[in-house]
Design a protein around this motif. Structure first.
Motif, PDB file in Angstrom:
ATOM      1  N   GLY A 181       0.733  -1.139   0.086  1.00 32.37           N
ATOM      2  CA  GLY A 181      -0.136  -0.070  -0.146  1.00 32.37           C
ATOM      3  C   GLY A 181       0.862   1.247  -0.166  1.00 32.37           C
ATOM      4  N   LEU A 182       0.327   2.482  -0.359  1.00 34.30           N
ATOM      5  CA  LEU A 182       1.019   3.705  -0.366  1.00 34.30           C
ATOM      6  C   LEU A 182       0.529   4.863   0.413  1.00 34.30           C
ATOM      7  CD1 LEU A 182       1.320   3.716  -4.382  1.00 34.30           C
ATOM      8  CD2 LEU A 182       3.270   2.986  -2.693  1.00 34.30           C
ATOM      9  N   ASP A 183       1.235   5.151   1.362  1.00 37.41           N
ATOM     10  CA  ASP A 183       0.933   6.269   1.993  1.00 37.41           C
ATOM     11  C   ASP A 183       1.407   7.751   1.450  1.00 37.41           C
ATOM     12  OD1 ASP A 183       1.831   8.759   3.945  1.00 37.41           O
ATOM     13  OD2 ASP A 183       1.238   7.203   5.532  1.00 37.41           O
ATOM     14  N   THR A 184       0.517   8.930   1.060  1.00 41.37           N
ATOM     15  CA  THR A 184       0.611   9.820   0.162  1.00 41.37           C
ATOM     16  C   THR A 184       1.843  10.814   0.961  1.00 41.37           C
ATOM     17  OG1 THR A 184      -1.057  10.983   1.386  1.00 41.37           O
ATOM     18  CG2 THR A 184      -1.606   9.865  -0.821  1.00 41.37           C
ATOM     19  N   CYS A 185       1.861  10.913   2.231  1.00 42.09           N
ATOM     20  CA  CYS A 185       2.965  11.588   2.808  1.00 42.09           C
ATOM     21  C   CYS A 185       4.439  10.924   2.795  1.00 42.09           C
ATOM     22  CB  CYS A 185       2.644  11.647   4.537  1.00 42.09           C
ATOM     23  SG  CYS A 185       4.130  12.480   5.201  1.00 42.09           S
ATOM     24  N   HIS A 186       4.404   9.710   2.832  1.00 38.07           N
ATOM     25  CA  HIS A 186       5.596   9.077   2.604  1.00 38.07           C
ATOM     26  C   HIS A 186       5.942   9.165   1.310  1.00 38.07           C
ATOM     27  CE1 HIS A 186       4.554   6.063   6.178  1.00 38.07           C
ATOM     28  NE2 HIS A 186       4.630   7.358   6.506  1.00 38.07           N
ATOM     29  N   LEU A 221      -4.175   8.214   3.423  1.00 38.77           N
ATOM     30  CA  LEU A 221      -4.249   9.790   2.961  1.00 38.77           C
ATOM     31  C   LEU A 221      -3.970  10.796   4.058  1.00 38.77           C
ATOM     32  CD1 LEU A 221      -7.787   9.554   1.250  1.00 38.77           C
ATOM     33  CD2 LEU A 221      -5.674   8.672   0.399  1.00 38.77           C
ATOM     34  N   ASN A 222      -2.577  11.257   3.867  1.00 39.50           N
ATOM     35  CA  ASN A 222      -2.008  12.149   4.469  1.00 39.50           C
ATOM     36  C   ASN A 222      -1.462  13.266   3.804  1.00 39.50           C
ATOM     37  OD1 ASN A 222      -2.477  10.362   6.920  1.00 39.50           O
ATOM     38  ND2 ASN A 222      -0.804   9.079   6.107  1.00 39.50           N
ATOM     39  N   ASP A 223      -1.428  14.607   4.446  1.00 42.58           N
ATOM     40  CA  ASP A 223      -0.615  15.579   3.815  1.00 42.58           C
ATOM     41  C   ASP A 223       0.702  15.716   4.430  1.00 42.58           C
ATOM     42  OD1 ASP A 223       0.175  17.927   2.567  1.00 42.58           O
ATOM     43  OD2 ASP A 223      -1.663  18.773   2.729  1.00 42.58           O
TER      44      ASP A 223
END
Length: 297
Positions: A181-186, A221-223
């Protein structure tokens, strides 16, 4: 096809209360810890009464257990070349699989860890061996998913190539029970400029899918409080960081955001809540409204 939005709320009172707080924020899923995330959890089981309360909360709200995402302990460093640390971390991942299987959830995500300057080339094999041990430990259970990292230090899993190298070493008969999976902040913190344009975000996701051979199984979903390529793993509310609001609309428009958990790991306004209070966090209500608007009709 639909968006399955969720959050990782305060779990005071139990993981069943986390379910209710997420659902009451208008969200369809939840991310939880099954044990204290700052410890290995290699000796932690889950009591039957906790499982019963969790299942009751799912039944009462209508949340589907296959959509629930468990986050494994932060300290499970299975990329390390230190045999003592690796053995305990691998055992912690096995025990996480036990607890999550008892809950009947759909997936577990975990951070592969760091090599700490020791045998970086051997890291993919060590992470894959820990995945293999955990999946084989429980005959049927959740998918075990690698989460991309923000790239600080010698962390493993910063790129599509590193994640692909891990998953390629999982035996073929178990590969369907793994993924990523993918973390947007990362992503942003490790140098992937998903805020540049919709075309650039699509190209980034295309590259991950092509290299690994499948799309992500979840998104966080993270800024990002840190600048592009800063390697800072610091999450902020959507629109309050360097990514901004618009890229999350681009992501929601992408086919790969459909029918998988899309989980907020953004700050909570109320961290001290009563054990029996199912009220949603105001920030989660705000983020849910924002994402719903971005997703459109």
């Amino acid at each position: 096809m639909a968006h399955i939005l969720g959050t990782h709320p305060v779990d005071t009172g139990g993981i069943d209360m986390a379910v209710r707080r997420s659902w009451n924020a208008g969200l369809r899923t939840v991310q939880i810890f099954t044990a204290i995330p700052k410890f290995y959890g290699d000796r932690s089981s889950i009591r039957p009464d906790r499982v019963e309360r969790f299942h009751a909360a799912l039944e009462e709200t209508g949340m589907r257990r296959e959509h629930v995402l468990v986050h494994a302990a932060y300290v499970l460093n299975v990329a390390t070349a230190d045999p003592t640390i690796w053995t305990r971390a691998s055992a912690g991942l096995e025990r996480e699989m036990e607890r999550s299987a008892a809950l009947g959830v759909g997936q577990i995500c975990f951070h592969p860890g760091s090599t700490k300057d020791l045998d970086e080339a051997g890291a993919p094999e060590r992470v894959a061996r820990a995945i293999t041990n955990a999946v084989r430990h429980v005959e049927t259970g959740p998918r075990l998913l690698v989460e991309n990292t923000a790239g600080a230090g010698r962390t493993v899993g910063r790129s599509a190539e590193e994640i692909a190298a891990i998953l390629a070493r999982v035996p073929d008969d178990l590969r369907h029970r793994t993924g990523y999976g993918l973390d947007t902040c990362h992503l942003y913190a490790s140098g992937f400029d998903l805020a540049e344009s919709q075309a650039k975000l699509t190209a980034i996701l295309d590259a991950f899918e092509a290299e690994i051979g499948e799309p992500p199984a979840f998104f966080h979903l993270n800024d990002s409080a840190g600048a592009l390529g800063s390697n800072r793993d610091r999450h902020v509310l959507l629109g309050q960081g360097h990514i901004g609001v618009e890229p999350f609309g681009w992501l929601l428009a992408d086919r790969r955001s459909q029918d998988i958990p899309l989980v907020l790991e953004t700050p909570q306004l109320n961290v001290d809540v009563e054990r029996d209070d199912p009220s949603p966090d105001p920030y989660d209500l705000e983020m849910c409204a924002l994402l719903t608007r971005l997703a459109g009709p």
